[in-house]
Scaffold this motif. Structure first.
Motif, short mmCIF file in Angstrom:
data_model
loop_
_atom_site.label_atom_id
_atom_site.label_comp_id
_atom_site.label_asym_id
_atom_site.label_seq_id
_atom_site.Cartn_x
_atom_site.Cartn_y
_atom_site.Cartn_z
N HIS A 396 -7.75 13.54 -42.08
CA HIS A 396 -6.81 13.55 -40.91
C HIS A 396 -5.76 12.48 -40.70
O HIS A 396 -6.39 11.16 -40.53
N GLN A 397 -4.64 12.53 -40.92
CA GLN A 397 -3.61 11.71 -40.69
C GLN A 397 -3.42 11.34 -38.95
O GLN A 397 -2.43 12.47 -38.85
N VAL A 398 -3.72 10.78 -38.57
CA VAL A 398 -3.65 10.25 -37.05
C VAL A 398 -1.97 10.08 -36.84
O VAL A 398 -1.68 10.89 -35.81
N ASN A 399 -1.76 9.22 -37.41
CA ASN A 399 -0.39 8.99 -37.42
C ASN A 399 0.12 8.11 -38.69
O ASN A 399 -0.84 8.09 -39.49
N ARG A 400 1.27 7.56 -38.75
CA ARG A 400 1.86 6.97 -40.33
C ARG A 400 1.22 5.53 -40.43
O ARG A 400 1.00 5.32 -41.53
#
Length: 438
Positions: A396-400
């Motif tokens: 899961h990419q939470v943010n950049r």
């Protein structure tokens, strides 16, 4: 049907791929220009910094498991641990030709963990700008072999490279020189084709330095991502790779797997001619990746197959980082025929930020013997046992700047006649990793 045949069918029947960052890629000038930490005017070039760290928590199915391929073996009394698997800081400096095309490129990268700090990349590249066809690199850098070995650990979908990759090249970087041929200014198919040929010491970062005069010639002919069909809904990339090298044997013994009167065993004659003889490290490989172009439900398939001859030691299939010595006596080398492969299925779930990862890989260090025929009294050890690994993960990419990964690894060894390996050993590992990056 053999694993090799299954892999060939997979590669020949696939037709598309997602592009990712490889260690030998040319710099992306757009990405460099967008970095927040630029220190030198674009008139001369760009200096930029990037980095990431990977703190993680791991749980093993029992204490002291010997599985070294998920970030190192566990201590005898330990079945769970926190680790800082990697901590990278990278500086890149790109200068421009008068027409604003790349001219020189410098890379410095360090890796830190709780065990210390080491260099990872120290190399420079010069671009020929008359024909915009050649570039020359020299220093400590990634070797142009295969795909998984070149894929950056910051973008790889599993915590570690497969057992095959880690065994054949324990560290994916090495000291050497590289010539790359790629038509940078072309708009036709030639821009999608690249040939890399390099000359390297051979032991990489797994040893203190070169220990013989034998060098590795490493090459890869690759096709960059390109669309398939009229609608261009699929893309493809892949390559073929080779290594031609070896190790200079310093013992009157040089072992190979042979058939003597119907019995397969490790054997060597004791002859003076074995001293100084080149024990081969010859690999061939093919890789392919496909992907749909839908971001929300993108499907990626990736596979690579490697085969050849590996020279190592009696108790290990690793490429030695220094010549093996015991009690002041140079030990004999062992030549084995091997093969191995990996398969990935990567599925986006409703968004490019969520991915389901399924992976299967195998490494057979000695294809001339198998199962209960692997006996200690025939000269074999656990270094001759085939392993396969099934992995399942969620990303899961939470943010950049933050990525989360949960991954379960289930290795399976073949049943052999070696003590402690008469059945599948218990060595599963669950990894929960956070990756902070800038």
């Amino acid at each position: 049907m053999s694993r090799a045949a299954l892999l060939c069918i997979f590669i020949l029947s696939t037709s598309g791929l997602m592009s990712q960052h490889l260690l030998t890629d040319d710099p992306d000038t757009t990405a460099l220009n967008s970095r927040r930490l630029k220190m030198i005017s674009e008139k001369y070039g760009n200096l930029s910094f990037s980095g990431y760290m990977q703190p993680q928590f791991q749980i093993a199915t029992k204490k002291g498991i010997v599985n070294e391929f998920e970030g190192g073996a566990f201590d005898h009394n330990v079945s769970n641990r926190f680790r800082l698997r990697r901590g990278r800081l990278k500086a890149e400096y790109l200068t421009y030709h008068k027409d604003q095309s790349p001219e020189t490129y410098f890379v410095f990268q360090f890796d830190g963990s709780e065990k210390g700090v080491n260099i990872r990349d120290f190399w420079g590249r010069y671009y020929e700008n008359k024909w915009k066809l050649f570039s020359f690199s020299m220093g400590m850098m990634g070797r142009p072999f295969g795909y998984e070995l070149q894929l950056s650990s910051s973008t790889r979908e599993s915590p570690e490279r497969g057992r095959m990759s880690q065994t054949l090249m324990k560290t994916e970087r090495d000291l050497g020189a590289l010539i790359s041929i790629n038509k940078r200014s072309s708009t036709n198919i030639m821009k999608k084709i690249q040939l890399d040929v390099g000359l390297y010491n051979g032991q990489g970062l797994s040893g203190p330095g070169e220990f013989d005069n034998v060098k590795d010639i490493v090459s890869r002919l690759s096709i960059k991502p390109m669309g398939i069909g009229k609608l261009q809904q699929w893309s493809i990339q892949g390559g073929i790779s080779s290594i031609y090298g070896g190790i200079e044997n310093r013992s009157p013994y040089l072992y190979e797997t042979v058939n003597i009167a119907g019995q397969i065993r490790m054997s060597s004659d004791s002859i003076v001619g074995n001293v100084g003889k080149k024990a081969p490290r010859i690999y061939g490989g093919i890789d392919a990746e496909i992907a749909s172009k839908s971001l929300k439900w993108k499907t990626q398939l990736r596979a690579e197959y490697i085969f050849g001859r590996q020279s190592s030691t009696k108790y290990s299939s690793y490429t030695p980082g220094s010549y093996p010595v015991s009690g002041g006596i140079s030990q004999p080398l062992y030549i084995r025929s091997f093969n191995g492969a990996y398969f990935y299925l990567i599925q986006n779930i409703m968004s490019a930020k969520n991915q389901l990862v399924l992976k299967y890989d195998w490494y057979d260090p000695n294809t001339k013997i198998e199962g209960k025929g692997i006996l200690e009294n025939s000269g074999f050890t656990d270094a001759d046992i085939m392993f396969a690994t099934v992995g399942v993960g969620l990303i899961h990419q939470v943010n950049r700047n933050l990525k989360l990964m949960a991954y379960y690894s289930h290795p399976m060894n073949e049943s052999s006649g070696i003590t402690n390996y008469t059945s599948d050993i218990d060595d599963d590992i669950f990894t929960l990793r956070t990756q902070f990056m800038f």
